[in-house]
Design an enzyme around this catalytic site. Sequence first.
Site, PDB file in Angstrom:
ATOM      1  N   GLN A  54       0.849  -1.199   0.000  1.00  0.00           N
ATOM      2  CA  GLN A  54       0.000   0.000   0.000  1.00  0.00           C
ATOM      3  C   GLN A  54       0.879   1.241   0.000  1.00  0.00           C
ATOM      4  OE1 GLN A  54      -3.210  -0.586   3.238  1.00  0.00           O
ATOM      5  NE2 GLN A  54      -1.707  -2.182   3.614  1.00  0.00           N
ATOM      6  N   ASN A  55       2.196   1.038   0.097  1.00  0.00           N
ATOM      7  CA  ASN A  55       3.109   2.173   0.244  1.00  0.00           C
ATOM      8  C   ASN A  55       3.415   2.826  -1.099  1.00  0.00           C
ATOM      9  OD1 ASN A  55       3.113   1.396   2.860  1.00  0.00           O
ATOM     10  ND2 ASN A  55       5.135   0.468   2.832  1.00  0.00           N
ATOM     11  N   ASP A  77       6.243   4.863  -1.136  1.00  0.00           N
ATOM     12  CA  ASP A  77       7.570   5.423  -0.868  1.00  0.00           C
ATOM     13  C   ASP A  77       8.659   4.845  -1.771  1.00  0.00           C
ATOM     14  OD1 ASP A  77       8.161   2.885   0.292  1.00  0.00           O
ATOM     15  OD2 ASP A  77       7.428   3.575   2.229  1.00  0.00           O
ATOM     16  N   HIS A  94      -1.736   1.397  -4.102  1.00  0.00           N
ATOM     17  CA  HIS A  94      -2.079   2.826  -4.067  1.00  0.00           C
ATOM     18  C   HIS A  94      -1.245   3.651  -5.037  1.00  0.00           C
ATOM     19  CE1 HIS A  94      -3.894   2.114   0.181  1.00  0.00           C
ATOM     20  NE2 HIS A  94      -4.829   2.061  -0.748  1.00  0.00           N
ATOM     21  N   CYS A 132      -4.336  16.234 -20.924  1.00  0.00           N
ATOM     22  CA  CYS A 132      -3.988  15.484 -22.138  1.00  0.00           C
ATOM     23  C   CYS A 132      -3.554  14.051 -21.861  1.00  0.00           C
ATOM     24  CB  CYS A 132      -2.899  16.218 -22.927  1.00  0.00           C
ATOM     25  SG  CYS A 132      -1.262  16.107 -22.170  1.00  0.00           S
ATOM     26  N   CYS A 146       1.748  20.547 -16.998  1.00  0.00           N
ATOM     27  CA  CYS A 146       2.152  19.872 -18.232  1.00  0.00           C
ATOM     28  C   CYS A 146       2.497  20.952 -19.274  1.00  0.00           C
ATOM     29  CB  CYS A 146       0.957  19.046 -18.699  1.00  0.00           C
ATOM     30  SG  CYS A 146       1.160  18.226 -20.272  1.00  0.00           S
ATOM     31  N   GLY A 206       3.299  -4.342   8.918  1.00  0.00           N
ATOM     32  CA  GLY A 206       3.166  -2.903   9.081  1.00  0.00           C
ATOM     33  C   GLY A 206       1.872  -2.325   8.546  1.00  0.00           C
ATOM     34  N   SER A 231      -2.497  -2.071   9.455  1.00  0.00           N
ATOM     35  CA  SER A 231      -3.403  -2.317  10.577  1.00  0.00           C
ATOM     36  C   SER A 231      -4.812  -2.717  10.152  1.00  0.00           C
ATOM     37  CB  SER A 231      -3.459  -1.071  11.458  1.00  0.00           C
ATOM     38  OG  SER A 231      -3.806   0.038  10.663  1.00  0.00           O
ATOM     39  N   ASN A 273       3.612  -6.878  13.348  1.00  0.00           N
ATOM     40  CA  ASN A 273       3.246  -5.509  13.723  1.00  0.00           C
ATOM     41  C   ASN A 273       3.674  -5.319  15.165  1.00  0.00           C
ATOM     42  OD1 ASN A 273       1.891  -3.901  11.699  1.00  0.00           O
ATOM     43  ND2 ASN A 273       0.191  -5.354  11.737  1.00  0.00           N
TER      44      ASN A 273
HETATM   45 ZN   LIG Z   1      -1.040  17.875 -20.782  1.00  0.00          ZN
END
Ligand SMILES: [Zn+2]
Length: 265
Positions: free
Chosen positions: A115-116, A118, A133, A144, A162, A201, A203, A227
């Site tokens: 789900q990270n 990073d 995610h 565009c 953009c 990690g 919950s 955890n």
């Molecule tokens: Zn664009």
Amino acid sequence: MDEIDQATVIESRLKEAARQIHAARYLTAFTGAGISVESGIPPFRGEGGIWNRYDPSILDLAVFMRHPERSWPVIKEMFTSFLGTEDRTPVAPNAAHRVLARWEKEGRLKSLITQNIDGLHEAAGSRTLVEFHGHCRSLTCLTCGRALPLTADTTAADIPRCPCGGLLKPDFVFFGEGIPPAALADSNDVASRTDCMILVGTSGVVYPAAAVPLLAKRNGAVVIEINPGPTEYTRRMVDVFLPMKAGEAFERLDEMVLSIAESRA
Ligand SMILES: [Zn+2]
């Protein structure tokens, strides 16, 4: 329980988890923000977390489209905490990320759902990765559809745009935005194939991600949870609960799995 009892219990749970990991035919892992805490990334929730200082609605897709000037300072703070800055050491994967990446290379781990956003699993070398995610590697133009890589240049402006003038949205999932269809399909597939899933990690409060381990459990998987303390999952569906930090748990499990494999070779 006194400390000695507690240590004995954890030791026997570690052994059981290592036995299950070694025996698994389709081992998978499902990770959340807690796996990156030892890498120095502050958790979003709780003390010092970004959502203690900002209203999460600031990353709502509708708010972003109407008031990008409110959302961008938070987005930049997130990017900085993941990527580091000139005066701050870039964050690096920890032992938990590294062991998972190596298990994948060795053919032991079949898939990793995170789900990270990073980027630390990728930095550690994980390739069979489902990014539930999304991620922070690129931004997509809302006008565009063009995708641009995330660089210091892309985010130098107060509100990055953009070349066509459209608003650039980072490719992580905003509140009020759907999960990328491929990520949803891939995680359902992983949850239906796995016979052993390690939760790390996370919950179990952020839906729909939280439903993935439930699906794995319904399909008969053994569920191991790492955890620091009990979570929504612990009593409901976890077979082996390891109340430990992620890095330490993976270092121990790695040794134990290796010694099982050697003893049977
Ligand atoms: Zn664009």
